[in-house]
Design a protein around this motif. Sequence first.
Motif, PDB file in Angstrom:
ATOM      1  N   MET A   1       0.833  -1.183   0.000  1.00 33.53           N
ATOM      2  CA  MET A   1       0.000   0.000   0.000  1.00 33.53           C
ATOM      3  C   MET A   1       0.881   1.251   0.000  1.00 33.53           C
ATOM      4  SD  MET A   1      -3.163  -0.083  -0.217  1.00 33.53           S
ATOM      5  CE  MET A   1      -4.174   1.261  -0.573  1.00 33.53           C
ATOM      6  N   ASP A   2       1.993   1.182   0.708  1.00 30.50           N
ATOM      7  CA  ASP A   2       2.905   2.330   0.731  1.00 30.50           C
ATOM      8  C   ASP A   2       3.464   2.584  -0.662  1.00 30.50           C
ATOM      9  OD1 ASP A   2       2.540   2.770   3.429  1.00 30.50           O
ATOM     10  OD2 ASP A   2       4.208   1.456   4.005  1.00 30.50           O
ATOM     11  N   ASP A   3       3.690   1.500  -1.421  1.00 32.08           N
ATOM     12  CA  ASP A   3       4.197   1.615  -2.788  1.00 32.08           C
ATOM     13  C   ASP A   3       3.179   2.358  -3.658  1.00 32.08           C
ATOM     14  OD1 ASP A   3       6.142   1.112  -4.804  1.00 32.08           O
ATOM     15  OD2 ASP A   3       4.811  -0.455  -5.602  1.00 32.08           O
ATOM     16  N   LEU A   4       1.919   2.058  -3.477  1.00 30.08           N
ATOM     17  CA  LEU A   4       0.858   2.727  -4.238  1.00 30.08           C
ATOM     18  C   LEU A   4       0.814   4.211  -3.899  1.00 30.08           C
ATOM     19  CD1 LEU A   4      -1.558   2.392  -6.185  1.00 30.08           C
ATOM     20  CD2 LEU A   4      -2.961   1.952  -4.186  1.00 30.08           C
ATOM     21  N   ASN A   5       0.912   4.526  -2.603  1.00 29.61           N
ATOM     22  CA  ASN A   5       0.904   5.926  -2.181  1.00 29.61           C
ATOM     23  C   ASN A   5       2.133   6.666  -2.697  1.00 29.61           C
ATOM     24  OD1 ASN A   5      -1.545   5.783  -0.820  1.00 29.61           O
ATOM     25  ND2 ASN A   5      -0.578   5.165   1.101  1.00 29.61           N
ATOM     26  N   SER A   6       3.271   6.017  -2.714  1.00 32.37           N
ATOM     27  CA  SER A   6       4.479   6.698  -3.211  1.00 32.37           C
ATOM     28  C   SER A   6       4.381   6.928  -4.722  1.00 32.37           C
ATOM     29  CB  SER A   6       5.736   5.903  -2.861  1.00 32.37           C
ATOM     30  OG  SER A   6       5.744   4.660  -3.521  1.00 32.37           O
ATOM     31  N   LYS A   7       3.814   5.968  -5.444  1.00 32.96           N
ATOM     32  CA  LYS A   7       3.641   6.152  -6.893  1.00 32.96           C
ATOM     33  C   LYS A   7       2.643   7.266  -7.184  1.00 32.96           C
ATOM     34  CE  LYS A   7       4.919   1.516  -8.359  1.00 32.96           C
ATOM     35  NZ  LYS A   7       4.492   0.284  -9.003  1.00 32.96           N
ATOM     36  N   LEU A   8       1.598   7.352  -6.367  1.00 35.38           N
ATOM     37  CA  LEU A   8       0.625   8.424  -6.544  1.00 35.38           C
ATOM     38  C   LEU A   8       1.268   9.777  -6.236  1.00 35.38           C
ATOM     39  CD1 LEU A   8      -2.269   9.212  -7.225  1.00 35.38           C
ATOM     40  CD2 LEU A   8      -2.858   8.866  -4.839  1.00 35.38           C
ATOM     41  N   GLY A   9       2.090   9.843  -5.210  1.00 39.24           N
ATOM     42  CA  GLY A   9       2.807  11.085  -4.900  1.00 39.24           C
ATOM     43  C   GLY A   9       3.742  11.481  -6.031  1.00 39.24           C
ATOM     44  N   TYR A  10       4.425  10.499  -6.619  1.00 40.58           N
ATOM     45  CA  TYR A  10       5.309  10.761  -7.758  1.00 40.58           C
ATOM     46  C   TYR A  10       4.506  11.310  -8.933  1.00 40.58           C
ATOM     47  CZ  TYR A  10       8.408   9.902 -11.702  1.00 40.58           C
ATOM     48  OH  TYR A  10       9.169  10.042 -12.838  1.00 40.58           O
ATOM     49  N   LEU A  11       3.335  10.711  -9.182  1.00 42.89           N
ATOM     50  CA  LEU A  11       2.476  11.162 -10.289  1.00 42.89           C
ATOM     51  C   LEU A  11       2.020  12.604 -10.071  1.00 42.89           C
ATOM     52  CD1 LEU A  11       1.044  10.355 -12.928  1.00 42.89           C
ATOM     53  CD2 LEU A  11      -0.846   9.512 -11.538  1.00 42.89           C
ATOM     54  N   LYS A  12       1.634  12.937  -8.831  1.00 44.48           N
ATOM     55  CA  LYS A  12       1.232  14.319  -8.526  1.00 44.48           C
ATOM     56  C   LYS A  12       2.393  15.285  -8.757  1.00 44.48           C
ATOM     57  CE  LYS A  12      -2.278  13.395  -5.012  1.00 44.48           C
ATOM     58  NZ  LYS A  12      -2.632  13.530  -3.597  1.00 44.48           N
ATOM     59  N   GLY A  13       3.566  14.891  -8.286  1.00 43.17           N
ATOM     60  CA  GLY A  13       4.744  15.744  -8.478  1.00 43.17           C
ATOM     61  C   GLY A  13       5.100  15.897  -9.938  1.00 43.17           C
ATOM     62  N   LEU A  14       4.970  14.830 -10.699  1.00 46.89           N
ATOM     63  CA  LEU A  14       5.254  14.876 -12.131  1.00 46.89           C
ATOM     64  C   LEU A  14       4.278  15.811 -12.839  1.00 46.89           C
ATOM     65  CD1 LEU A  14       7.097  13.642 -14.301  1.00 46.89           C
ATOM     66  CD2 LEU A  14       5.415  11.818 -14.560  1.00 46.89           C
ATOM     67  N   ALA A  15       3.000  15.730 -12.451  1.00 51.17           N
ATOM     68  CA  ALA A  15       1.992  16.610 -13.064  1.00 51.17           C
ATOM     69  C   ALA A  15       2.275  18.066 -12.711  1.00 51.17           C
ATOM     70  CB  ALA A  15       0.588  16.207 -12.614  1.00 51.17           C
ATOM     71  N   ASP A  16       2.648  18.315 -11.481  1.00 49.66           N
ATOM     72  CA  ASP A  16       2.977  19.691 -11.091  1.00 49.66           C
ATOM     73  C   ASP A  16       4.225  20.166 -11.812  1.00 49.66           C
ATOM     74  OD1 ASP A  16       0.827  19.857  -9.375  1.00 49.66           O
ATOM     75  OD2 ASP A  16       1.985  19.375  -7.565  1.00 49.66           O
ATOM     76  N   GLY A  17       5.227  19.295 -11.928  1.00 46.29           N
ATOM     77  CA  GLY A  17       6.485  19.658 -12.593  1.00 46.29           C
ATOM     78  C   GLY A  17       6.286  19.937 -14.069  1.00 46.29           C
ATOM     79  N   LEU A  18       5.357  19.248 -14.691  1.00 47.28           N
ATOM     80  CA  LEU A  18       5.079  19.475 -16.104  1.00 47.28           C
ATOM     81  C   LEU A  18       4.163  20.671 -16.326  1.00 47.28           C
ATOM     82  CD1 LEU A  18       4.574  15.813 -17.354  1.00 47.28           C
ATOM     83  CD2 LEU A  18       6.516  17.321 -17.803  1.00 47.28           C
ATOM     84  N   GLY A  19       3.677  21.243 -15.222  1.00 50.40           N
ATOM     85  CA  GLY A  19       2.820  22.414 -15.349  1.00 50.40           C
ATOM     86  C   GLY A  19       1.404  22.069 -15.782  1.00 50.40           C
ATOM     87  N   ILE A  20       0.971  20.880 -15.496  1.00 47.54           N
ATOM     88  CA  ILE A  20      -0.394  20.490 -15.861  1.00 47.54           C
ATOM     89  C   ILE A  20      -1.333  21.142 -14.858  1.00 47.54           C
ATOM     90  CG2 ILE A  20      -1.996  18.565 -16.082  1.00 47.54           C
ATOM     91  CD1 ILE A  20       0.365  16.823 -16.872  1.00 47.54           C
TER      92      ILE A  20
END
Length: 165
Positions: free
Chosen positions: A1-20
């Motif tokens: 479950m922690d792996d899922l939360n970390s992947k979701l956090g990475y996805l949020k950061g990636l979206a913010d970094g790309l300026g979405i």
Amino acid sequence: MDDLNSKLGYLKGLADGLGINDETKEGKVIQQMILLLDEMGRSLEELKDDYEELFSYVEAIDQDLTELEDELLEEDDDDDDDDDDYDDYDDEDDDVFDEHDVSFTVECPECRQEVVIDEDILEDEESFEVLCPNCGRVVFINDEEEWENDLDEFEDEKIEEDKNN
């Protein structure tokens, strides 16, 4: 479950970094997908917690059941010693020990005599009454509705007697 939360956090950061952001149609879709994934992650976490709680509860029930079975088997082993008396009994003359011959008793509300009723007569589809051999009062009716009516009448009689006394 922690792996899922970390992947979701990475996805949020990636979206913010790309300026979405919500200014474009695609940005709105991606933001909603991220929100949906976040909500699904929380729901999965709750399900996991509920599962772990149920699992430990079932384990406790299983342990209790095992202990109960062990106790019953020990009692049954103790009872087997008493069965020697039964082996010496000649059951051709009397069906007292027949496992299939089951009965129960009902106490007559009038004279308090116990009346034995064989369980096999209950399988009869037709309604019937069992009378007390001592006073003749009905002690059992296999028709549920009639039995309830008789019980109500009996209770009314007792209430009336109590009022008079």
